[in-house]
Scaffold this motif. Structure first.
Motif, mmCIF file in Angstrom:
data_model
loop_
_atom_site.group_PDB
_atom_site.id
_atom_site.type_symbol
_atom_site.label_atom_id
_atom_site.label_comp_id
_atom_site.label_asym_id
_atom_site.label_seq_id
_atom_site.Cartn_x
_atom_site.Cartn_y
_atom_site.Cartn_z
ATOM 1 N N SER A 1 0.842 -1.203 0.000
ATOM 2 C CA SER A 1 0.000 0.000 0.000
ATOM 3 C C SER A 1 0.872 1.247 0.000
ATOM 4 O O SER A 1 2.046 1.217 0.375
ATOM 5 C CB SER A 1 -0.903 0.008 1.235
ATOM 6 O OG SER A 1 -1.816 -1.056 1.213
ATOM 7 N N VAL B 1 1.047 4.804 1.924
ATOM 8 C CA VAL B 1 0.564 5.317 3.199
ATOM 9 C C VAL B 1 0.753 6.826 3.266
ATOM 10 O O VAL B 1 1.833 7.341 2.952
ATOM 11 C CB VAL B 1 1.307 4.648 4.375
ATOM 12 C CG1 VAL B 1 0.858 5.248 5.709
ATOM 13 C CG2 VAL B 1 1.088 3.140 4.360
ATOM 14 N N GLU C 1 -3.495 3.863 2.245
ATOM 15 C CA GLU C 1 -3.871 3.929 3.655
ATOM 16 C C GLU C 1 -3.670 5.358 4.141
ATOM 17 O O GLU C 1 -2.613 5.964 3.895
ATOM 18 C CB GLU C 1 -3.035 2.970 4.503
ATOM 19 C CG GLU C 1 -3.228 1.509 4.153
ATOM 20 C CD GLU C 1 -2.428 0.580 5.050
ATOM 21 O OE1 GLU C 1 -2.020 1.036 6.158
ATOM 22 O OE2 GLU C 1 -2.195 -0.572 4.651
ATOM 23 N N ARG D 1 -3.802 7.610 7.607
ATOM 24 C CA ARG D 1 -3.740 7.313 9.027
ATOM 25 C C ARG D 1 -3.468 8.540 9.879
ATOM 26 O O ARG D 1 -2.514 9.273 9.641
ATOM 27 C CB ARG D 1 -2.610 6.314 9.309
ATOM 28 C CG ARG D 1 -2.661 4.991 8.594
ATOM 29 C CD ARG D 1 -1.423 4.196 8.952
ATOM 30 N NE ARG D 1 -1.306 2.924 8.250
ATOM 31 C CZ ARG D 1 -0.179 2.238 8.164
ATOM 32 N NH1 ARG D 1 0.921 2.710 8.708
ATOM 33 N NH2 ARG D 1 -0.149 1.085 7.519
ATOM 34 N N ASN E 1 -9.156 0.757 -0.121
ATOM 35 C CA ASN E 1 -8.410 1.768 0.623
ATOM 36 C C ASN E 1 -8.826 1.737 2.087
ATOM 37 O O ASN E 1 -9.935 1.317 2.428
ATOM 38 C CB ASN E 1 -8.675 3.155 0.033
ATOM 39 C CG ASN E 1 -8.267 3.248 -1.414
ATOM 40 O OD1 ASN E 1 -7.082 3.190 -1.741
ATOM 41 N ND2 ASN E 1 -9.239 3.367 -2.307
ATOM 42 N N VAL E 2 -7.929 2.206 2.960
ATOM 43 C CA VAL E 2 -8.170 2.212 4.397
ATOM 44 C C VAL E 2 -8.033 3.638 4.916
ATOM 45 O O VAL E 2 -7.053 4.333 4.617
ATOM 46 C CB VAL E 2 -7.181 1.293 5.136
ATOM 47 C CG1 VAL E 2 -7.368 1.397 6.648
ATOM 48 C CG2 VAL E 2 -7.354 -0.155 4.678
#
Length: 347
Positions: A91, A93, A123, A125, A144-145
């Protein structure tokens, strides 16, 4: 429940800056593993401290990169190049602390502070998104996160999964103060599009934003529309472990529940709803906005302190049928003047 929304362009102009603006650790060349196999290099560590550096890093990212925001305010409409994606094993980030704040600086016009358009395996965060017309807009983007974010002080919706965006996860985030300029468009999390917008966004097809998950988030106070609105055309979402809050609901566009489900086969479980507020009618609602939709949804293990005149679960029926929706006896409802549910409870 809203039946129509008028949004700006789904694309934001991609700003172009020299990559040298961002501090990027060089990536080593390919390593050779056992048997002579080439091992892909680890992603780069990219430190950014200005809006220009952030947009440059977003535009030049590659699988495995970790882009870290220094604390501070980043003003702009930050977009990711169309189709720029990580991979399932690597991924990309973007991370920062809550003191790293992305904003457009305008709650009334413009678009989202963070805009995805055809991107996968990213991602996001830890950072804050605030002071913008929309918080995060996700178009044509899947896998996606979005984790540990703070989304607040937003003119319309906090985060919107739209235009066939599926298999995304929103988790462990806080969403409050949405709809401050347009209360009827102020959902905390909005999944899909209303049928009235399919001609605009999906060439008339159902907006299949399927299998998205909303897990362990805190909503409210002052989410002006529903905490979560799941539109017709969507299937298979999981809404679990969230804390819903009705304090601040405005009531515009029929927003009078914590969560409104118009899609199919969603699991809504282990959520806690509190603070009914003066506008809340029911804790949870389903609606048949389009024939064949609003069906097969399952509600179980939810804790509902409704404190309102309606039901814990108000399931729209058709010809006496609940259309496959199930309200399980494991739900706990207090303070709902009309009762636990308007349909028989499933043991």
């Amino acid at each position: 429940m809203r039946t129509s929304l008028l949004l700006g362009s789904a694309t934001a102009a991609l700003l172009t800056f020299p990559l040298a603006c961002a501090k990027t650790s060089p990536s080593p060349g390919p390593a050779v593993g056992a048997g002579g196999a080439v091992v892909p290099p680890a992603g780069r560590q990219v430190a950014v401290a200005t809006a220009a550096q952030l947009q440059a890093a977003l535009g030049a990212a590659r699988p495995g990169d970790v882009i870290t925001l220094a604390d501070g305010t980043y003003t702009g409409q930050f977009s990711i190049a169309r189709g720029l994606s990580g991979t399932a094993g690597n991924s990309i980030v973007l991370q920062g602390s809550r003191q790293a704040l992305l904003q457009t600086g305008n709650r009334k016009s413009g678009n989202a502070a963070l805009f995805l358009l055809g991107n996968e395996h990213w991602e996001f965060r830890g950072f804050t998104v605030a002071n913008s017309k929309k918080g995060v807009m996700v178009d044509f983007s899947s896998h996606n996160v979005f984790a540990e974010l703070s989304i607040l002080d937003i003119g319309e919706e906090g985060i919107h999964f739209r235009r066939f965006s599926s298999y995304n996860v929103l988790r462990n985030s806080t969403i409050q103060g949405t709809g401050l300029e347009q209360p009827g468009y102020g959902e905390g999390c909005y999944i899909g599009s209303a049928k009235s917008n399919w001609a605009t966004y999906t060439e008339g097809e159902p907006d299949k934003c399927d299998f998205n998950q909303v897990l362990d988030n805190v909503f409210g106070n002052n989410v002006k529309a529903e905490n979560i609105d799941i539109k017709e055309g969507t299937t298979g979402g999981i809404i679990r472990g969230n804390a819903f809050n009705g304090q601040g609901l405005d009531g515009a566009n029929y927003a009078d529940s914590w969560l409104d489900v118009k899609g199919n086969n969603n699991l809504i479980s282990a959520n806690t709803g509190t603070n009914g507020g003066p506008v809340l009618l029911d804790g949870y609602q389903t609606h048949v906005a389009v024939a064949g939709w609003g069906e097969g949804n399952v509600f179980r293990d939810n804790q509902c302190a409704v404190q309102a005149a309606g039901y814990g679960f108000n399931i729209q029926t058709k010809n006496g049928s609940a259309l496959g929706n199930q309200v399980h006896a494991s739900n706990r409802v207090t303070g709902a003047a009309a009762g636990v549910a308007n349909v028989p409870v499933t043991p």
